[in-house]
Write a protein that holds these residues in place. Structure first.
Motif, PDB file in Angstrom:
ATOM      1  N   CYS A 177       0.814  -1.214   0.000  1.00 56.21           N
ATOM      2  CA  CYS A 177       0.000   0.000   0.000  1.00 56.21           C
ATOM      3  C   CYS A 177       0.855   1.275   0.000  1.00 56.21           C
ATOM      4  N   CYS A 204      -4.526  -2.513  10.045  1.00 58.62           N
ATOM      5  CA  CYS A 204      -4.818  -2.692   8.626  1.00 58.62           C
ATOM      6  C   CYS A 204      -5.062  -4.172   8.332  1.00 58.62           C
ATOM      7  N   CYS A 218      -9.524   2.485   5.100  1.00 60.94           N
ATOM      8  CA  CYS A 218      -8.579   3.273   4.301  1.00 60.94           C
ATOM      9  C   CYS A 218      -8.894   4.769   4.384  1.00 60.94           C
TER      10      CYS A 218
END
Ligand code: SF4
Length: 329
Positions: free
Chosen positions: A238, A259, A266
């Motif tokens: 990411c 996460c 997000c």
């Protein structure tokens, strides 16, 4: 007592971005108290690839200077100057060109890679010879340190060879520079590309307003497997996580498990990052505002810096001419 003179700088090709900040500007600001930095705005070098469109150069020189001042380079501590306004650099380049062969330049790995990158079938004299000009940039002011990333060390080695050759041929008046190899970080682009670059359109610029930063981070590529809020994330793929590591390091330990277990979405993750980056840019905006209000001030700083650089250049050139016995009168 300063530890030595540093030569560093940029080709003026547009606004500077967070990749520049992480890669070098942050370091320069830190080093300006310990060292005597000479910071070159390399407009001649910009012409080696942009010679057909010089019209942008004036604006870009001003823009880069404004970015330097905005990040906190202090013109009282750092000599910020324009390459083309120090004609001694061109003079030194010519002298060096007398003992550098065309074959050495043709086989320079950086030249070969860059020529391929620009799609050059044939190279201009200026492009082929830019490492010689770069050696003149470093040596005219007798810089003993050049902060670079590991990939740029061959450039410094080339400059060192030129110095050694000159000192052997004539007289030992030039200083051999050392590469100051630091942790020059490379920042990914907002599109996930390995490099933040203007030509790829994936930059967050140092002059971006908070709203622009918010929009760019909102659109930044994340883990493609996280389509829904409750999908488990993979922070290592990411872009936003990569930015947190650089701009919000205190949060990453907490972020990773959150996460991976979908404990954070997000949207929230991006909001936290936006706040950090805007907090970093805020003092830059404040400093920049002072120069935007008085555009002549940037010119005055460049004129004063260039004059300081020329004084150093004149001193070196007098020694160079004397060493080469071309000090006729
Ligand atoms: S929560 Fe943050 S780190 Fe995880 S995928 Fe989303 S944006 Fe990336």
């Amino acid at each position: 007592m300063k530890k030595g003179r540093i030569l560093t700088g940029d080709r003026p090709t547009g606004k500077l971005h967070l990749g520049h900040y992480v890669g070098s500007l942050e370091n320069r600001v830190r080093l300006q108290d310990e060292y005597d930095p000479f910071i070159i705005i390399a407009d001649v070098q910009a012409l080696t690839t942009n010679f057909e469109k010089p019209e942008a150069l004036k604006r870009d020189v001003h823009q880069v200077a404004e970015d330097y001042l905005a990040v906190g380079l202090d013109p009282e501590k750092a000599t910020i100057f324009v390459q083309s306004l120090v004609p001694e650099i061109a003079e030194l380049t010519i002298f060096y060109s007398m003992f550098i062969t065309v074959n050495v330049l043709r086989h320079n790995p950086t030249i070969k890679t860059e020529a391929k990158q620009y799609g050059y079938q044939d190279m201009t004299y200026g492009f082929l010879g830019y490492p010689v000009s770069q050696a003149a940039d470093i040596t005219f002011c007798k810089a003993n340190l050049v902060p670079v990333g590991a990939d740029q060390v061959p450039h410094i080695e080339f400059a060192r060879k030129i110095v050694r050759r000159f000192n052997e041929l004539y007289k030992p008046v030039l200083v051999e520079p050392e590469a100051l190899v630091g942790e020059v970080g490379r920042l990914v682009g907002t599109d996930g590309n390995a490099k933040m670059s203007k030509s790829l359109g994936n930059c967050i610029y140092l002059c971006d307003e908070p709203k622009e930063v918010e929009q760019k981070i909102c659109a930044a590529i994340t883990d493609p497997a996280r389509m829904r809020r409750d999908d488990l994330g993979h922070p290592d793929v990411c872009t936003v996580y990569a930015y947190h590591k650089v701009f919000n390091p205190g949060f990453v330990e907490e972020l990773r498990p959150q996460c991976e277990t979908a404990g954070i979405g997000c949207v929230d993750c991006k909001k936290r990052l936006t706040a950090e980056i805007n907090a970093l840019l805020e003092p830059m905006h404040e400093r920049r505002a002072k120069y935007v209000a008085k555009p002549k001030l940037v010119d005055e700083i460049l004129i004063a810096g260039t004059e300081r650089a020329r004084a150093a250049a004149r001193e070196t050139m007098a020694q160079v001419r004397e060493a080469m016995q071309i000090d006729y009168f």
